[in-house]
Design a protein around this motif. Sequence first.
Motif, short mmCIF file in Angstrom:
data_model
loop_
_atom_site.label_atom_id
_atom_site.label_comp_id
_atom_site.label_asym_id
_atom_site.label_seq_id
_atom_site.Cartn_x
_atom_site.Cartn_y
_atom_site.Cartn_z
N PHE A 19 0.83 -1.21 0.00
CA PHE A 19 0.00 0.00 0.00
C PHE A 19 0.86 1.25 0.00
CE2 PHE A 19 -2.48 -3.25 2.29
CZ PHE A 19 -3.63 -3.26 1.51
N GLU A 20 0.28 2.35 -0.48
CA GLU A 20 0.95 3.64 -0.38
C GLU A 20 0.80 4.14 1.05
OE1 GLU A 20 -0.64 6.33 -3.33
OE2 GLU A 20 -0.71 4.69 -4.78
N GLN A 21 1.66 5.05 1.44
CA GLN A 21 1.66 5.59 2.80
C GLN A 21 0.30 6.18 3.17
OE1 GLN A 21 4.40 4.77 4.58
NE2 GLN A 21 3.09 5.35 6.27
N THR A 22 -0.33 6.89 2.23
CA THR A 22 -1.63 7.51 2.52
C THR A 22 -2.70 6.44 2.78
OG1 THR A 22 -2.08 7.64 0.15
CG2 THR A 22 -1.23 9.63 1.21
N GLN A 23 -2.62 5.33 2.03
CA GLN A 23 -3.58 4.24 2.24
C GLN A 23 -3.38 3.61 3.61
OE1 GLN A 23 -2.32 2.14 -1.38
NE2 GLN A 23 -4.47 2.06 -1.97
N ILE A 24 -2.13 3.40 3.98
CA ILE A 24 -1.83 2.81 5.30
C ILE A 24 -2.39 3.71 6.39
CG2 ILE A 24 0.03 2.22 6.92
CD1 ILE A 24 1.62 1.26 4.42
N GLN A 25 -2.24 5.02 6.23
CA GLN A 25 -2.77 5.98 7.20
C GLN A 25 -4.28 5.86 7.30
OE1 GLN A 25 -0.87 7.67 9.36
NE2 GLN A 25 -2.84 8.16 10.29
N GLU A 26 -4.96 5.69 6.15
CA GLU A 26 -6.43 5.55 6.16
C GLU A 26 -6.85 4.25 6.84
OE1 GLU A 26 -7.57 6.14 2.08
OE2 GLU A 26 -7.04 8.27 2.17
N PHE A 27 -6.12 3.16 6.57
CA PHE A 27 -6.41 1.89 7.24
C PHE A 27 -6.19 2.03 8.75
CE2 PHE A 27 -5.64 -0.34 3.06
CZ PHE A 27 -6.91 -0.90 2.97
N LYS A 28 -5.15 2.77 9.13
CA LYS A 28 -4.85 2.97 10.55
C LYS A 28 -6.01 3.73 11.22
CE LYS A 28 -2.22 2.66 14.17
NZ LYS A 28 -2.14 1.36 14.82
N GLU A 29 -6.54 4.74 10.54
CA GLU A 29 -7.70 5.48 11.07
C GLU A 29 -8.89 4.55 11.24
OE1 GLU A 29 -8.89 9.13 9.09
OE2 GLU A 29 -6.80 9.75 8.94
N ALA A 30 -9.15 3.72 10.23
CA ALA A 30 -10.27 2.78 10.30
C ALA A 30 -10.06 1.80 11.45
CB ALA A 30 -10.41 2.03 8.97
N THR A 82 -3.09 -6.97 6.53
CA THR A 82 -2.88 -8.17 5.71
C THR A 82 -4.21 -8.71 5.19
OG1 THR A 82 -0.94 -8.71 7.06
CG2 THR A 82 -1.83 -10.48 5.68
N MET A 83 -5.23 -8.74 6.06
CA MET A 83 -6.54 -9.24 5.65
C MET A 83 -7.13 -8.36 4.55
SD MET A 83 -8.07 -10.27 9.37
CE MET A 83 -9.65 -10.90 8.82
N PHE A 84 -6.98 -7.03 4.68
CA PHE A 84 -7.46 -6.12 3.64
C PHE A 84 -6.66 -6.33 2.36
CE2 PHE A 84 -10.00 -3.75 6.65
CZ PHE A 84 -11.06 -3.35 5.85
N GLY A 85 -5.35 -6.52 2.49
CA GLY A 85 -4.50 -6.74 1.32
C GLY A 85 -4.96 -7.95 0.54
N GLU A 86 -5.30 -9.03 1.25
CA GLU A 86 -5.76 -10.25 0.59
C GLU A 86 -7.12 -10.04 -0.05
OE1 GLU A 86 -5.54 -13.10 3.76
OE2 GLU A 86 -3.35 -13.19 3.63
N LYS A 87 -8.01 -9.33 0.64
CA LYS A 87 -9.34 -9.07 0.09
C LYS A 87 -9.30 -8.16 -1.13
CE LYS A 87 -12.54 -10.07 3.76
NZ LYS A 87 -12.62 -11.47 3.44
N LEU A 88 -8.38 -7.19 -1.13
CA LEU A 88 -8.33 -6.21 -2.21
C LEU A 88 -7.50 -6.67 -3.40
CD1 LEU A 88 -7.90 -2.94 -0.12
CD2 LEU A 88 -9.98 -3.82 -1.17
N LYS A 89 -6.68 -7.72 -3.21
CA LYS A 89 -5.82 -8.19 -4.28
C LYS A 89 -6.69 -8.59 -5.48
CE LYS A 89 -2.37 -10.52 -2.65
NZ LYS A 89 -1.93 -11.73 -1.97
N GLY A 90 -6.46 -7.95 -6.61
CA GLY A 90 -7.19 -8.33 -7.81
C GLY A 90 -8.60 -7.73 -7.92
N THR A 91 -9.05 -6.98 -6.93
CA THR A 91 -10.37 -6.37 -7.09
C THR A 91 -10.21 -5.05 -7.81
OG1 THR A 91 -10.25 -5.23 -4.97
CG2 THR A 91 -11.37 -7.34 -4.97
#
Length: 164
Positions: A19-30, A82-91
Motif C-alpha cells: 500500500f501507499e503511505q496515505t492508504q496505510i494511514q487511512e487503514f490505521k484510522e479505520a 494483511t486481511m485487507f490486502g488479501e481481500k483487495l488483491k485483484g479487485t
Amino acid sequence: PPKKAKKKIEGGSNVFSMFEQTQIQEFKEAFTIMDQNRDGFIDKADLRDTFAALGRLNVKNEELEEMVKEAPGPINFTVFLTMFGEKLKGTDPEETILNAFKIFDPEGKGHIKADYIKEMLMTQADRFSQEEINQMFAAFPPDVSGNLDYKNLCYVITHGEEKD
C-alpha cells in the motif's frame, strides 16, 4: 566510516509494501475507529460496537465469530492490513468502492437514505464539510424518496461521467 547495513525486505512478504503511505494511514484510522476499547486488537466486542455505531444493533454472535475467524490469530493492525490486502488483491476499484457502500446497505437494496449517508460522512473518520456534502448531492441528487443510488455513484467515480 563503515556503511550501515540496510535492512533487507523480502519481496512481497511485507504487507506495508503493498500500500501507499496515505492508504496505510487511512487503514490505521479505520482500525483505530474499530478498536473501540483501544487495546490494539479488534475483537468481537469491538466489532459489535462498530456495527452499533453504524446503526446495526442486533448483530448475531455467530456473524461476529465468522468475521473474527477469518483472521489467523488476534487482529492487531498488521493482521488487519494483511486481511485487507488479501481481500483487495485483484479487485477493481469499482468493486472495492461498491463493497464499502454495501456496509451501509445491509438489506442489499442498492441505495441508501441520503440523510443517513450525509450523517455518516459528516460524523465519522475524515468528516465531510457541509460544502462537500452539497457538492456530492449536486452531482448525485437523491431520488424523490430521498435515496442515493450508490451503484451509479461508484460507476461514475471509477469510469467518469457517461457521455451521451
